[in-house]
Motif scaffolding. Structure first.
Motif, PDB file in Angstrom:
ATOM      1  N   ALA A  39     -14.561  -6.265 -15.526  1.00 45.55           N
ATOM      2  CA  ALA A  39     -14.805  -7.235 -16.590  1.00 45.55           C
ATOM      3  C   ALA A  39     -13.540  -8.029 -16.941  1.00 45.55           C
ATOM      4  CB  ALA A  39     -15.330  -6.514 -17.826  1.00 45.55           C
ATOM      5  N   GLU A  40     -12.402  -7.337 -17.016  1.00 41.90           N
ATOM      6  CA  GLU A  40     -11.197  -7.987 -17.551  1.00 41.90           C
ATOM      7  C   GLU A  40     -10.326  -8.607 -16.463  1.00 41.90           C
ATOM      8  OE1 GLU A  40     -10.581  -8.275 -20.710  1.00 41.90           O
ATOM      9  OE2 GLU A  40     -12.192  -6.994 -21.501  1.00 41.90           O
ATOM     10  N   GLU A  41     -10.510  -8.176 -15.207  1.00 43.27           N
ATOM     11  CA  GLU A  41      -9.635  -8.626 -14.112  1.00 43.27           C
ATOM     12  C   GLU A  41      -8.173  -8.625 -14.545  1.00 43.27           C
ATOM     13  OE1 GLU A  41     -11.128 -12.233 -12.529  1.00 43.27           O
ATOM     14  OE2 GLU A  41     -12.954 -11.291 -11.781  1.00 43.27           O
ATOM     15  N   PRO A  42      -7.619  -7.452 -14.866  1.00 39.57           N
ATOM     16  CA  PRO A  42      -6.223  -7.387 -15.334  1.00 39.57           C
ATOM     17  C   PRO A  42      -5.261  -7.541 -14.159  1.00 39.57           C
ATOM     18  CG  PRO A  42      -7.104  -5.195 -15.123  1.00 39.57           C
ATOM     19  CD  PRO A  42      -8.211  -6.117 -14.731  1.00 39.57           C
ATOM     20  N   ASP A  43      -3.983  -7.681 -14.474  1.00 35.33           N
ATOM     21  CA  ASP A  43      -2.964  -7.717 -13.427  1.00 35.33           C
ATOM     22  C   ASP A  43      -2.549  -6.296 -13.056  1.00 35.33           C
ATOM     23  OD1 ASP A  43      -2.458 -10.679 -13.414  1.00 35.33           O
ATOM     24  OD2 ASP A  43      -2.062 -10.216 -15.522  1.00 35.33           O
ATOM     25  N   MET A  66       1.005 -11.166 -18.745  1.00 32.01           N
ATOM     26  CA  MET A  66       0.438 -10.097 -17.885  1.00 32.01           C
ATOM     27  C   MET A  66      -0.569  -9.271 -18.675  1.00 32.01           C
ATOM     28  SD  MET A  66       1.787  -9.864 -14.833  1.00 32.01           S
ATOM     29  CE  MET A  66       3.131  -9.208 -13.891  1.00 32.01           C
ATOM     30  N   ARG A  67      -1.742  -9.029 -18.045  1.00 31.87           N
ATOM     31  CA  ARG A  67      -2.785  -8.270 -18.729  1.00 31.87           C
ATOM     32  C   ARG A  67      -2.874  -6.871 -18.125  1.00 31.87           C
ATOM     33  NH1 ARG A  67      -6.986 -10.711 -20.870  1.00 31.87           N
ATOM     34  NH2 ARG A  67      -8.480  -9.772 -19.448  1.00 31.87           N
ATOM     35  N   VAL A  68      -2.935  -5.865 -18.987  1.00 29.13           N
ATOM     36  CA  VAL A  68      -2.909  -4.474 -18.537  1.00 29.13           C
ATOM     37  C   VAL A  68      -4.103  -3.727 -19.135  1.00 29.13           C
ATOM     38  CG1 VAL A  68      -1.516  -2.371 -18.368  1.00 29.13           C
ATOM     39  CG2 VAL A  68      -0.394  -4.590 -18.583  1.00 29.13           C
ATOM     40  N   VAL A  69      -4.728  -2.836 -18.301  1.00 26.73           N
ATOM     41  CA  VAL A  69      -5.746  -1.914 -18.821  1.00 26.73           C
ATOM     42  C   VAL A  69      -5.120  -0.522 -18.822  1.00 26.73           C
ATOM     43  CG1 VAL A  69      -7.963  -0.808 -18.370  1.00 26.73           C
ATOM     44  CG2 VAL A  69      -7.712  -3.274 -18.069  1.00 26.73           C
ATOM     45  N   VAL A  70      -5.238   0.195 -19.954  1.00 23.16           N
ATOM     46  CA  VAL A  70      -4.660   1.528 -20.055  1.00 23.16           C
ATOM     47  C   VAL A  70      -5.803   2.544 -20.094  1.00 23.16           C
ATOM     48  CG1 VAL A  70      -3.164   3.049 -21.394  1.00 23.16           C
ATOM     49  CG2 VAL A  70      -2.706   0.597 -21.320  1.00 23.16           C
ATOM     50  N   ALA A  71      -5.733   3.570 -19.218  1.00 22.89           N
ATOM     51  CA  ALA A  71      -6.791   4.592 -19.182  1.00 22.89           C
ATOM     52  C   ALA A  71      -6.171   5.973 -19.313  1.00 22.89           C
ATOM     53  CB  ALA A  71      -7.574   4.493 -17.876  1.00 22.89           C
ATOM     54  N   HIS A  97     -10.090  -4.251  -5.670  1.00 23.92           N
ATOM     55  CA  HIS A  97      -9.336  -5.349  -6.304  1.00 23.92           C
ATOM     56  C   HIS A  97      -7.895  -5.313  -5.799  1.00 23.92           C
ATOM     57  CE1 HIS A  97     -12.696  -5.500  -9.213  1.00 23.92           C
ATOM     58  NE2 HIS A  97     -12.625  -4.185  -9.175  1.00 23.92           N
ATOM     59  N   PRO A  98      -7.652  -5.835  -4.601  1.00 23.97           N
ATOM     60  CA  PRO A  98      -6.328  -5.672  -3.975  1.00 23.97           C
ATOM     61  C   PRO A  98      -5.205  -6.319  -4.789  1.00 23.97           C
ATOM     62  CG  PRO A  98      -7.931  -6.615  -2.439  1.00 23.97           C
ATOM     63  CD  PRO A  98      -8.579  -6.602  -3.773  1.00 23.97           C
ATOM     64  N   ARG A  99      -5.516  -7.237  -5.684  1.00 20.77           N
ATOM     65  CA  ARG A  99      -4.458  -7.925  -6.441  1.00 20.77           C
ATOM     66  C   ARG A  99      -4.010  -7.115  -7.658  1.00 20.77           C
ATOM     67  NH1 ARG A  99      -2.661 -12.377  -5.778  1.00 20.77           N
ATOM     68  NH2 ARG A  99      -2.321 -12.738  -8.008  1.00 20.77           N
ATOM     69  N   ALA A 132      -5.442  -5.460 -22.261  1.00 18.59           N
ATOM     70  CA  ALA A 132      -6.794  -6.027 -22.178  1.00 18.59           C
ATOM     71  C   ALA A 132      -7.834  -5.005 -22.605  1.00 18.59           C
ATOM     72  CB  ALA A 132      -7.073  -6.495 -20.757  1.00 18.59           C
ATOM     73  N   ALA A 133      -7.601  -3.722 -22.308  1.00 14.66           N
ATOM     74  CA  ALA A 133      -8.563  -2.695 -22.701  1.00 14.66           C
ATOM     75  C   ALA A 133      -7.879  -1.345 -22.714  1.00 14.66           C
ATOM     76  CB  ALA A 133      -9.746  -2.669 -21.739  1.00 14.66           C
ATOM     77  N   GLU A 134      -8.352  -0.460 -23.628  1.00 15.77           N
ATOM     78  CA  GLU A 134      -7.901   0.936 -23.636  1.00 15.77           C
ATOM     79  C   GLU A 134      -9.140   1.790 -23.427  1.00 15.77           C
ATOM     80  OE1 GLU A 134      -5.451   2.185 -26.941  1.00 15.77           O
ATOM     81  OE2 GLU A 134      -4.729   0.129 -27.218  1.00 15.77           O
ATOM     82  N   VAL A 135      -9.180   2.577 -22.352  1.00 17.78           N
ATOM     83  CA  VAL A 135     -10.374   3.385 -22.054  1.00 17.78           C
ATOM     84  C   VAL A 135      -9.964   4.838 -21.878  1.00 17.78           C
ATOM     85  CG1 VAL A 135     -11.582   1.448 -20.978  1.00 17.78           C
ATOM     86  CG2 VAL A 135     -10.173   2.967 -19.583  1.00 17.78           C
ATOM     87  N   ASP A 136     -10.994   5.749 -21.919  1.00 14.47           N
ATOM     88  CA  ASP A 136     -10.633   7.165 -21.830  1.00 14.47           C
ATOM     89  C   ASP A 136     -11.323   7.919 -20.702  1.00 14.47           C
ATOM     90  OD1 ASP A 136     -13.132   7.199 -22.810  1.00 14.47           O
ATOM     91  OD2 ASP A 136     -12.654   8.218 -24.699  1.00 14.47           O
ATOM     92  N   ASP A 137     -11.987   7.192 -19.774  1.00 15.50           N
ATOM     93  CA  ASP A 137     -12.456   7.896 -18.572  1.00 15.50           C
ATOM     94  C   ASP A 137     -12.563   6.919 -17.409  1.00 15.50           C
ATOM     95  OD1 ASP A 137     -15.294   6.962 -18.143  1.00 15.50           O
ATOM     96  OD2 ASP A 137     -15.375   7.617 -20.242  1.00 15.50           O
TER      97      ASP A 137
END
Lengths: 216, 526
Positions: free
Chosen positions: A43-47, A1-6, A74-76, A28-33
């Motif tokens: 870009a990453e199409e995470p779950d 499972m791929r996760v983006v944390v913001a 991104h409904p998924r 997959a990515a850590e972002v701050d805004d």
């Protein structure tokens, strides 16, 4: 499972990422805004996405707005909104347009690895996650005429779990009863409270929250 | 009413001539034109009487002159020959404000010159003034040349005066048109008929009373001159009435504002009155709100000055200048009253603005404090909780409890939910936390100015927290007023919350078990 944390707070971001990696998730990515978050999701199409409700530039509801955008585009992708506010209004706003695969949890709760993993698994399964503090705040409100008085103790328990977004199956597992019994309880609750929504739909969480917020 | 003494005998003479004209044994075919001519003359006489304009007498006399041939003496008919051509400059004079001196001079030279050389005996086309006791140097060729010159002058000057009148009328503001624009259209038609008459004399057949061309020109001219006279009378009388109304202004003022009363009597809805407040160094309107000293585009300004100090500025349509200049003395008392009132209102507005700024500054400070707590202490406690949980330390529960308390404290300082979701979400959130049941029976789902939302929320917050029993809250927006009503175990409202409503021009009414807060929505921006 791929996760983006913001999250604009490094602590929460790093903490959540650390827990996720510990639990076998790929960050997959850590972002701050919010802007970078939307770009990362494209870009990453995470779950899954874990997002703080309050981020730059205005430090108000960027996280909620971003969650609504992600759910629409991104409904998924499941979205877990982290917050320090015990405000049912925020949770209900999140549920209003896209009642599935969204969650609203208090920040300190996700620092418990088991709770974080459970929430993300439920989101991935298409369920809804509402912080128990919010549900108990709503259920515990002082009321002149309590419409919940008609419910049995067991039914109140089931109602609380319904409001937290649990599926019948999850409720059955939590209370160690059969799924059929849960179904019967849910039908009873909806009948007693006069709720018209389909007890099996994703909208039932919002219907239950709205009822216990203003129905008393 | 002051009427030039000359008007009475001249009008009497006019009536005399008219009677003679109608009773005299004149050709039946010319009787009708004669009657119209007499009426025109009388109108012009009357116009002259009320407006005190010499041109009107001259015009009236000119038009009476041809009638004298019915039975008048020779000298009168000869004088008429001189007088008739003056009708054109007279009509132009009544229409245009500046007297056409050059036209009078040219007319005088042509008319007197022609009379000196004209001998009707040698004129085969003479039909009207065929009698001249004045020809000093009879010369038929010179007389014809002067007649032609007069006709040419009538064409040129008639066209010029008509064009001027039309231009003037078009350039006037609506107010100026109402005040003194009425004579312009009939005046333009009248001078145009002279141009037609001159053209007919120059190019058309010889003048005969039974010629349809000349008959048509005559009737058009008579009708236009009748209308011109009526318009001059109307304008003059209306002007008197307006001036009288301005003079009586102070008596008629009643409860209306000076500005409204002035606008009414001058017929100028664009008129505004600004008062000079020396202690503030600015102009304000009657409600005390600051107004710019410069008038709007296209407006003229009349300044009322007393003992060298400005008192008031009246911005008005340029067309009502004559009237506004009379305002100063007429409305002295009213101006002083309104100025004092405006000054008091300006002071109140200043106080209210400063109270609003104080409240806003307080709100900003609370907002900042909430943000600092959220981004500082709360984050740090979260970090500690995270570390403790990783380490499996049981102290994590104490930290989480402290975090919960801090969260409620931050919420109490400034509810972020109010800013995000407005009154609806914030009041529900309030009901969730209240120690006694708080029922919410009506809530608007829309947003209001932030200052209004904060005031309503903070008052409701106090009521919910200080209530001694169940409470019912109702918020309703109707006709630009937001109303918060609480019934039940209502506590007393502390002064600073009343101030909040007051800073927004709101009102609080309270009884033992009911409190009602009304806040106007218009103008609440903060």
């Amino acid at each position: 499972m791929r996760v983006v944390v913001a999250d604009d707070s490094l602590l929460t971001r790093a903490g959540v990422a650390y827990l996720l990696k510990q639990s076998g998730y790929t960050v997959a990515a850590e972002v701050d805004d919010a802007g970078t978050l939307l770009a990362a999701v494209r870009a990453e199409e995470p779950d899954l996405v874990v997002v703080d409700i309050r981020m730059p530039p205005t430090h108000t509801d960027e996280g909620l707005v971003a969650a609504e955008r992600i759910r629409a585009d991104h409904p998924r992708v499941g979205v877990l909104v982290l917050s320090q506010y015990v405000e049912p209004a925020y949770a209900m706003r999140l549920l209003r347009d896209h009642p599935e695969r969204v969650g609203y949890l208090l920040k300190e709760r996700v620092f418990d690895q088991a709770i974080l993993v459970d929430a993300l698994r439920r989101l991935a399964d298409g369920e809804t996650v509402i912080d128990p503090t919010i549900v108990s705040r709503l259920l515990g409100r002082q009321r002149a005429k309590d419409p919940l008085a008609a419910l049995t103790a067991r039914e109140r328990e089931v109602l609380a779990l319904l409001a937290e977004g649990l599926s019948n199956k999850a409720i059955a597992a939590r209370l160690t009863i059969t799924e059929r019994t849960v179904e019967a309880h849910v039908a009873q609750i909806f009948g007693k409270l006069g709720l018209l929504d389909d007890p099996s739909s994703h909208r039932r969480v919002l219907a239950v929250l709205a009822f216990i917020r203003s129905g008393g | 009413m002051r009427v030039t003494p000359l008007a009475v005998p001249l009008t009497a003479v006019g009536y005399g001539f008219a009677t003679v004209a109608v009773l005299a044994d004149v050709d039946p075919e010319t009787r009708y034109p004669v009657a119209v001519t007499v009426m025109t003359a009388l109108f012009l006489f009357a116009a002259g009487a009320v407006s005190r304009r010499g041109a009107a007498y001259a015009g009236g006399l000119c038009w009476l002159a041809p009638i004298w041939i019915a039975g008048g003496p020779s000298w009168a008919r000869s004088a008429a020959m001189v007088a008739v051509p003056f009708l054109l400059p007279a009509a132009a004079h009544l229409t245009l404000r500046r007297p056409p001196i050059a036209a009078y001079t040219i007319t005088a030279l042509l008319a007197v010159g022609r009379t000196l050389v004209y001998d009707p005996f040698y004129d085969p086309d003479c039909w009207r003034l065929c009698d001249n006791i004045l020809p000093a140097f009879p010369n038929q060729a010179a007389a014809e040349w002067l007649s032609t010159s007069w006709a040419a002058f009538a064409v040129v000057f008639g066209v010029a005066a008509t064009t001027r009148a039309i231009q003037d009328h078009r350039r006037m503001t609506p107010v100026a048109r109402r005040v003194r624009g009425l004579p312009l259209p009939p005046g333009a038609v009248a001078t145009a008929t002279f141009a037609c008459y001159g053209t007919a004399l120059l190019l058309g057949p010889a003048e005969r009373p039974d010629n349809p061309l000349y008959l048509a020109i005559f009737f058009a001219q008579a009708a236009a001159l009748c209308c011109l006279a009526a318009a001059v009378i109307w304008t003059t009388v209306a002007g008197w009435l307006r001036r009288a109304a301005v003079g009586r202004l102070a008596d008629d003022l009643g409860s209306a504002s000076l500005q409204a009363a002035l606008g009414r009597v001058t017929g100028d809805p664009s008129l505004t009155v600004a008062y000079w407040l020396p202690s503030y160094g600015r102009y304000v309107d009657s409600r005390g709100a600051e107004v710019p000293a410069e008038p709007e585009q296209g407006q003229a300004v009349t300044s009322i000055v007393r003992e060298g100090q400005p008192v008031a500025l009246i911005a008005h349509d340029p067309g009502s200048r004559e009237l506004t200049e009379r305002i100063g003395p007429a409305a002295r008392l009213a101006i002083d009253n309104e100025r004092l009132r405006a000054e008091v209102l300006a002071q109140i507005a200043d106080l209210r603005a400063s109270r609003t700024r104080v409240v806003a500054a307080g709100d900003d400070a609370r907002r900042r404090l909430e943000r600092d707590l959220h981004d500082g202490a709360q984050q740090r406690l979260l970090a500690v909780a995270f570390e403790l949980r990783l380490a499996g330390d049981p102290a994590v529960d104490t930290v989480l409890q402290a975090l919960g308390e801090l969260r409620e404290l931050a919420h109490g300082i400034f509810p972020v939910i109010l800013e995000e979701t407005g009154i609806e979400g914030a009041l529900w959130s309030l009901a969730d936390r209240a120690p006694f049941p708080v029922e919410i029976s009506e809530l608007p789902g829309v947003r209001f100015p932030p200052a209004v939302e904060r005031a309503v929320y903070l008052i409701a917050d106090h009521l919910a927290k200080a209530a001694t029993g169940p409470l019912n809250l109702r918020v309703e927006a109707r006709e630009d007023v937001l109303t918060l009503e609480a019934t039940g175990a209502v506590p007393r409202l502390p002064g600073h919350l009343g101030d909040r409503a007051g800073a927004l021009s709101g009102r609080v009414t309270a009884t033992a078990d009911h409190i009602r807060v009304e806040i106007p929505l218009a103008g609440a921006t903060m």
